[in-house]
Design a protein around this motif. Structure first.
Motif, short mmCIF file in Angstrom:
data_model
loop_
_atom_site.label_atom_id
_atom_site.label_comp_id
_atom_site.label_asym_id
_atom_site.label_seq_id
_atom_site.Cartn_x
_atom_site.Cartn_y
_atom_site.Cartn_z
N PHE A 1 0.82 -1.20 0.00
CA PHE A 1 0.00 0.00 0.00
C PHE A 1 0.86 1.26 0.00
CE2 PHE A 1 -3.25 2.99 1.17
CZ PHE A 1 -4.26 2.57 0.35
N ILE A 2 1.96 1.21 0.77
CA ILE A 2 2.88 2.37 0.77
C ILE A 2 3.43 2.60 -0.63
CG2 ILE A 2 5.12 3.19 1.62
CD1 ILE A 2 4.47 1.71 4.27
N ALA A 3 3.79 1.50 -1.30
CA ALA A 3 4.34 1.63 -2.66
C ALA A 3 3.32 2.27 -3.60
CB ALA A 3 4.76 0.26 -3.18
N PHE A 4 2.05 1.82 -3.53
CA PHE A 4 1.03 2.40 -4.41
C PHE A 4 0.81 3.88 -4.08
CE2 PHE A 4 -0.96 -2.01 -4.95
CZ PHE A 4 -0.24 -2.23 -6.11
N PHE A 5 0.90 4.19 -2.80
CA PHE A 5 0.72 5.57 -2.37
C PHE A 5 1.82 6.45 -2.98
CE2 PHE A 5 0.20 8.86 1.03
CZ PHE A 5 -1.14 9.09 0.78
N ILE A 6 3.06 5.95 -2.94
CA ILE A 6 4.16 6.72 -3.54
C ILE A 6 3.97 6.83 -5.05
CG2 ILE A 6 6.67 6.83 -3.86
CD1 ILE A 6 6.95 5.26 -1.26
N SER A 7 3.46 5.75 -5.64
CA SER A 7 3.22 5.76 -7.09
C SER A 7 2.22 6.86 -7.44
CB SER A 7 2.67 4.40 -7.51
OG SER A 7 2.39 4.40 -8.87
N PHE A 8 1.19 7.01 -6.61
CA PHE A 8 0.19 8.06 -6.81
C PHE A 8 0.87 9.44 -6.81
CE2 PHE A 8 -3.06 10.76 -4.47
CZ PHE A 8 -3.87 10.97 -5.56
N PHE A 9 1.80 9.64 -5.86
CA PHE A 9 2.51 10.92 -5.82
C PHE A 9 3.45 11.06 -7.02
CE2 PHE A 9 0.97 11.01 -1.50
CZ PHE A 9 0.51 12.32 -1.47
N GLY A 10 4.01 9.94 -7.47
CA GLY A 10 4.83 9.99 -8.68
C GLY A 10 4.02 10.49 -9.86
N CYS A 11 2.77 10.00 -9.97
CA CYS A 11 1.90 10.42 -11.08
C CYS A 11 1.61 11.92 -10.99
CB CYS A 11 0.59 9.65 -11.04
SG CYS A 11 0.78 7.91 -11.38
N ILE A 12 1.25 12.38 -9.79
CA ILE A 12 0.97 13.81 -9.61
C ILE A 12 2.23 14.62 -9.90
CG2 ILE A 12 0.38 15.58 -7.92
CD1 ILE A 12 -1.43 13.59 -6.57
N GLY A 13 3.36 14.13 -9.38
CA GLY A 13 4.63 14.83 -9.59
C GLY A 13 4.95 14.97 -11.07
N TYR A 14 4.70 13.91 -11.84
CA TYR A 14 5.00 13.99 -13.27
C TYR A 14 4.13 15.04 -13.94
CZ TYR A 14 5.67 13.31 -18.12
OH TYR A 14 5.95 13.57 -19.43
N LEU A 15 2.83 15.02 -13.66
CA LEU A 15 1.93 15.98 -14.31
C LEU A 15 2.27 17.41 -13.91
CD1 LEU A 15 -1.54 14.22 -14.22
CD2 LEU A 15 0.10 14.34 -16.08
N ALA A 16 2.74 17.59 -12.66
CA ALA A 16 3.04 18.94 -12.20
C ALA A 16 4.36 19.44 -12.79
CB ALA A 16 3.09 18.96 -10.68
N SER A 17 5.34 18.53 -12.98
CA SER A 17 6.68 19.01 -13.34
C SER A 17 7.14 18.59 -14.73
CB SER A 17 7.69 18.48 -12.32
OG SER A 17 7.84 17.09 -12.50
N ARG A 18 6.53 17.55 -15.29
CA ARG A 18 6.97 16.98 -16.57
C ARG A 18 8.41 16.49 -16.53
NH1 ARG A 18 3.54 17.93 -20.85
NH2 ARG A 18 1.56 18.53 -20.01
N GLN A 19 8.88 16.08 -15.35
CA GLN A 19 10.22 15.49 -15.25
C GLN A 19 10.07 13.97 -15.30
OE1 GLN A 19 13.19 17.36 -14.85
NE2 GLN A 19 11.77 19.01 -15.40
#
Lengths: 224, 262
Positions: free
Chosen positions: B76-94
């Motif tokens: 669950f922690i891993a999926f939670f981080i993945s969710f933030f990875g998705c948001i991070g990508y859309l916000a920064s395009r890195q």
């Protein structure tokens, strides 16, 4: 142009295409009719059994019809690359998605209004006394299906194997809609008809959450 | 070859050298981390079987709890981080965010699979059935489906930038679904034991069991970190390879066009 007006314009365009060709409505109507028959062959239910399985059948039939139909809503923009023209229009990108969502919703709603009585006849379950509430539950669920389905259709339009991919993406996300929809429908068709408030709030909540997410993320979906 | 081409070549040589140097020193550290994790997990295994007391009603089968709950948390922690990875990508395009999202999604999927296998093994003797469609089980099952879909989607889109964006949007949509799923099924039916850890009055476990559990959790968390790191690095290397390949192709084309003009 305001979001409502531009959404209306996209919706009008979708409806005009559909009224000229009848591609989507014809195929979906035929598909649901066929599924209604096939389920009956597969389970040959008695009257009691029909009452129990009918809610599930109705929802699955409309879900599968929806996934078939939603596939086309962005793919058919590709033939003449008309999506590029839509993108160039001075409108909010979410208007393109919302227009298409509303169009898909209307097509599915028409199918449901036609087919709920037909299911009722085929499976000998009287739905007339609860017709209004039943349609309310169906519409709430269908709206969720249209929102998520249209967004995923936009996502997969350029992917490989998109025909196979869309149902795989869509069906797990729709699990809460299926559970809430089937439960609410079962309660309506049961011995003491009524709707649990939790199911309505689940369906409504799903719609609100995904409309908001679509609105926030539409810029990413429509670009390029 | 003109001066511009030489500059490019130097730049690429530089990148390759830099990569080799960083990998050598870093690899040593991560190699040690792997060894430490392996020892930690082996000790946790020993503790689970020989230190933790035998549960009164369930007997030895209860020992699966240490693996089941720890992997569930890690997943669950891993999926939670993945969710933030998705948001991070859309916000920064890195692209780094996208690599993080896919690395954690894959590791999370692996842990969820462990949860879905250990659960029924425990349930058969205790509940008498392998599987029931209750809130937690169904949510775990749908979580598994959602992240399989996420990885399938990534396979079907080839262009990296587009793939990152589409899968980020899907990752967000999928993660939003998890609480909805959980509540819809909780209202539907629930059989899974109530949380024994932090589950309100009356919950709680024997202190030895608690320490064994924490020990196992530490082992699995360490495993999560190094697996995610390795998977992340693989994604980074993949990107470098495709960049080098694209560059090579470009050079070959320019050579060919020169020969044609000659």
């Amino acid at each position: 142009m305001s979001l409502t007006r531009s959404t209306g314009a996209v919706l009008a365009k979708e409806l005009k295409i559909e009224l000229r060709t009848h591609d989507l409505t014809n195929t979906v109507l035929f598909f649901v009719l066929m599924v209604a028959g096939l389920f009956s062959f597969a389970f040959s239910p008695t009257v009691q059994e029909s009452r129990r399985i009918l809610p599930g059948l109705i929802w699955l039939a409309f879900f599968f019809a929806g996934t078939l139909m939603l596939q086309l809503c962005f793919v058919r923009e590709q033939v003449n690359d008309t999506l590029a023209a839509l993108r160039l229009a001075p409108i909010d990108p979410s208007a393109i998605l919302f227009g298409k969502i509303l169009a898909n919703f209307l097509f599915l709603v028409v199918t449901e209004i036609v087919f709920v009585p037909i299911f009722s006849v085929f499976y000998n379950v009287n739905v007339w006394p609860v017709m209004g509430q039943l349609l309310l539950v169906l519409f709430l669920g269908t709206f969720g299906l249209s929102v998520v389905g249209t967004v995923f259709s936009a996502m997969t339009a350029q992917a490989r194997m998109r025909e196979l991919l869309l149902p795989l993406l869509l069906l797990p996300v729709l699990a809460p809609v299926l559970i809430a929809g089937v439960e609410a429908t079962s309660e309506l068709l049961g011995a003491h008809p009524g709707i649990g408030r939790e199911w309505l709030s689940m369906l409504g909540g799903f719609d609100v959450i995904y409309v908001t997410a679509t609105w926030l993320l539409s810029g990413f979906l429509v670009e390029e | 070859m003109g001066p511009a081409g030489d500059g490019q070549r130097q730049q690429i040589d530089g990148t390759v050298q830099e990569m080799e140097m960083t990998t050598k020193s870093k690899q040593r550290v991560w190699g040690l981390a792997w060894v430490a994790t392996a020892i930690l997990l082996a000790l946790a295994g020993y503790a689970i079987f020989f230190v933790a007391p035998r549960e009164l009603t369930m007997g030895n089968i209860q020992r699966i709890f240490y693996v089941h709950v720890a992997t569930a948390w890690c997943g669950f922690i891993a999926f939670f981080i993945s969710f933030f990875g998705c948001i991070g990508y859309l916000a920064s395009r890195q692209m780094e965010w996208d690599w993080l999202a896919v690395a954690t999604a894959e590791v999370g999927l692996m842990f969820t699979t462990v949860v879905l296998i250990t659960g029924p093994v425990w349930a058969k003797p205790v509940w008498g059935v392998w599987w029931v469609w209750d809130a937690r089980l169904t949510t775990a099952f749908i979580l598994e489906m959602l992240y399989i879909a996420y990885l399938l989607l990534r396979k079907m889109v080839t262009e990296p930038g587009r793939r990152a964006m589409i899968s980020a949007v899907f990752g967000i949509f999928a993660f939003l679904d998890v609480p909805l799923c959980y509540f819809s099924i909780r209202w539907w039916r629930t059989l899974h034991p109530a949380p024994v850890i932090g589950g309100g009055p009356g919950s709680g476990i024997n202190p030895v069991m608690w320490h064994v559990f924490l020990f196992g959790l530490a082992g699995f968390l360490a495993l999560t970190v190094i697996l995610v790191r390795d998977r992340y690095r693989m994604e980074a290397l993949r990107q470098k390879i495709s960049e080098l390949a694209a560059d090579l192709e470009e050079r070959e084309e320019s050579l060919e066009s020169k020969e044609v003009t000659r």
